[in-house]
Design an enzyme around this catalytic site. Sequence first.
Site, short mmCIF file in Angstrom:
data_model
loop_
_atom_site.label_atom_id
_atom_site.label_comp_id
_atom_site.label_asym_id
_atom_site.label_seq_id
_atom_site.Cartn_x
_atom_site.Cartn_y
_atom_site.Cartn_z
NE ARG A 197 24.92 21.86 11.66
CZ ARG A 197 24.13 20.80 11.76
NH1 ARG A 197 22.84 20.98 11.88
NH2 ARG A 197 24.63 19.59 11.78
CB CYS A 256 22.69 26.07 9.07
SG CYS A 256 24.11 25.49 8.16
CE LYS A 307 33.03 28.81 14.25
NZ LYS A 307 32.07 27.73 14.05
CG ASN A 308 34.74 25.03 14.08
OD1 ASN A 308 33.84 25.70 14.62
ND2 ASN A 308 34.91 24.99 12.77
NE ARG A 340 27.14 31.20 14.50
CZ ARG A 340 26.38 30.16 14.17
NH1 ARG A 340 25.43 30.29 13.27
NH2 ARG A 340 26.58 28.97 14.71
CB ILE A 399 32.43 19.53 2.86
CG1 ILE A 399 33.89 19.17 2.63
CG2 ILE A 399 31.97 19.18 4.26
CD1 ILE A 399 34.24 17.71 2.91
CG ASP A 441 34.98 25.55 7.96
OD1 ASP A 441 35.17 25.16 9.13
OD2 ASP A 441 33.98 25.24 7.30
NE ARG A 490 26.46 22.00 9.01
CZ ARG A 490 27.12 22.93 9.71
NH1 ARG A 490 26.75 24.18 9.62
NH2 ARG A 490 28.09 22.59 10.51
N PRO A 491 22.28 16.97 8.44
CG PRO A 491 22.09 15.00 7.25
CD PRO A 491 22.42 16.44 7.09
CB VAL A 492 22.73 14.96 13.84
CG1 VAL A 492 23.14 16.44 13.85
CG2 VAL A 492 21.25 14.81 14.21
CG ASP A 493 22.62 10.71 8.95
OD1 ASP A 493 23.11 11.86 9.01
OD2 ASP A 493 22.82 9.97 7.99
CG LEU A 494 27.43 9.59 9.69
CD1 LEU A 494 26.28 9.85 8.73
CD2 LEU A 494 28.71 10.10 9.08
C1 EPZ Z 1 32.27 20.96 11.52
O1 EPZ Z 1 30.89 20.88 11.25
C2 EPZ Z 1 32.59 22.44 11.65
N1 EPZ Z 1 31.83 23.01 12.76
C3 EPZ Z 1 32.24 23.16 10.35
O2 EPZ Z 1 32.64 24.53 10.50
C4 EPZ Z 1 33.04 22.53 9.22
O3 EPZ Z 1 32.68 23.15 7.99
C5 EPZ Z 1 32.75 21.03 9.14
O4 EPZ Z 1 33.03 20.41 10.42
C6 EPZ Z 1 33.58 20.33 8.08
O5 EPZ Z 1 34.94 20.52 8.33
C7 EPZ Z 1 32.24 22.79 14.02
O6 EPZ Z 1 33.23 22.12 14.26
C8 EPZ Z 1 31.41 23.42 15.12
P1 EPZ Z 1 30.63 17.35 9.40
P2 EPZ Z 1 30.13 19.44 11.27
O7 EPZ Z 1 29.84 16.51 10.33
O8 EPZ Z 1 30.74 18.60 12.32
C9 EPZ Z 1 27.23 15.69 6.51
C10 EPZ Z 1 32.39 26.85 10.45
O9 EPZ Z 1 32.28 27.63 9.49
N2 EPZ Z 1 26.75 14.99 7.71
O10 EPZ Z 1 32.07 17.03 9.16
O11 EPZ Z 1 28.68 19.70 11.32
C11 EPZ Z 1 27.12 17.20 6.65
O12 EPZ Z 1 25.83 17.62 6.25
C12 EPZ Z 1 31.62 25.54 10.43
O13 EPZ Z 1 33.13 27.04 11.44
C13 EPZ Z 1 25.71 14.07 7.58
O14 EPZ Z 1 25.17 13.86 6.49
O15 EPZ Z 1 30.54 18.88 9.84
C14 EPZ Z 1 28.20 17.69 5.72
O16 EPZ Z 1 27.69 17.69 4.39
C15 EPZ Z 1 30.70 25.42 9.24
N3 EPZ Z 1 25.27 13.40 8.69
C16 EPZ Z 1 29.29 16.62 5.84
O17 EPZ Z 1 28.64 15.46 6.37
C17 EPZ Z 1 25.85 13.60 9.93
O18 EPZ Z 1 25.43 12.95 10.90
C18 EPZ Z 1 30.43 17.00 6.80
O19 EPZ Z 1 29.84 17.41 8.00
C19 EPZ Z 1 26.92 14.53 10.04
C20 EPZ Z 1 27.36 15.21 8.93
#
Ligand code: EPZ
Length: 422
Positions: free
Chosen positions: A94, A118, A22-23, A400, A330, A308, A123-127
């Site tokens: 997201r 969620c 999926k991811n 999902r 995480i 996950d 889960r911000p997107v600032d990065l």
């Molecule tokens: C991906 O989410 C996966 N989703 C998630 O799977 C998975 O848990 C996660 O990576 C970690 O491995 C998809 O690939 C669609 P991150 P993502 O950016 O990219 C913080 C599932 O169950 N963060 O690595 O959103 C964030 O809040 C899902 O299949 C920021 O602060 O994860 C988290 O605490 C759930 N700012 C940490 O970093 C940002 O701009 C890691 O998030 C981005 C992330």
Amino acid sequence: MDSIIVTGNGPLNGQIPIAGAKNACLTLMPATLLSEEPLTLTNAPRLSDIKTMTTLLQSLGAEVSQLQDGRVLALSSHRLDNHVADYDIVRKMRASILVLGPMLARHGHAVVSLPGGCAIGARPVDLHLKALQALGAVLELKEGYVHASAPQGLRGAAVEFPFVSVGATENALMAATLARGTTVLKNAAREPEIVDLAHCLRRMGAEIEGEGTQTITIQGVDQLGGATHPVVADRIELGTYMLAPAICGGEVELIGGRIDLVGAFCEKLDAAGISVSETAKGLKVNRKNGRVRAVDVVTSPFPGFPTDLQAQMMALMCTAEGVSVLEERIFENRFMHAPELMRMGARIEVHGGTATVTGVEHLKGAPVMATDLRASVSLILAGLAAEGETIVNRVYHLDRGYERVEEKLSNVGAKIERISGQ
Ligand code: EPZ
């Protein structure tokens, strides 16, 4: 809303096919926005999140066809007539934010709703946004939407992530393929889904090195072509189903499973007394002998223990001999399965990001509530091993990320059925 009823039914035996990830699929699909040529994805999983991404891409004017009963996705975005990713779709999933980088790189502008939080965290997107700004994007936040523009196109840059982000790495990687010059992504995510995306982009003509390591280097090109790409096996589905014979006993072969996708996870299973061996078709899993042993878990980015799989591992630890400490590093709120497992007789103490589980001999079936995707399936696993009947409500979360879960599990002897809700 549908429910799933699981009744503890002893050891499991047989084979479970593992679908495409999926991811991986959720980042491969937006890659179509980078090119005028068709992109074909094979081994695609049939999940509601894939349908949501399909709807989003179609809303932008891309063509997405599901062939071979959804196993093949034929995508083409030679004609994009809308550059706004609407809140109504983005709020459902997201991963929708992953259209931002490709759309900006190819068309010079994009308007994407902020995804919002969620159940498992803010889960911000600032990065994501900082990386695109480093590549020359001009961003403005207005009424919950990111308005991004790069009238002169994106330019290569050095981007260092303060901490690992899978999605931000994916957005930056896709955008950099069409940026003028060289981009270096430091502290990049190393997940297999990133490696799979890089393989697909390279098939489309991108020049990428270092995927799977902490530093990825991209030489921008003027345009990308089409490709046909097989979606990598889903390591989270794989790990989830490896836990079925672990928690119930028996022996199950996971068809299509790859040991390199679940290294850290297998180390923990071995320590817990679960045997994993490679076969010609995938991986075979069974309990070595006697009761599972408690082990400690700390989640971390790949190649560490996947967040996950934390909820699913907790279900196993609820029946293990001894005390297990699970640290979720995480996400800030990813223990919502704990109170539901406690309704089944599990002994769990949660303090902040740490859950301490004292194993019990037998869990007892009970009505429980699914709260998020991975919590849902951890309740199914617990129900497989519990005495009596467990009813898991709100299984739309499950759909999902897991294709036909009741079919795959009943094929190996589980007593499980789906009850359609009103
Ligand atoms: C991906 O989410 C996966 N989703 C998630 O799977 C998975 O848990 C996660 O990576 C970690 O491995 C998809 O690939 C669609 P991150 P993502 O950016 O990219 C913080 C599932 O169950 N963060 O690595 O959103 C964030 O809040 C899902 O299949 C920021 O602060 O994860 C988290 O605490 C759930 N700012 C940490 O970093 C940002 O701009 C890691 O998030 C981005 C992330």
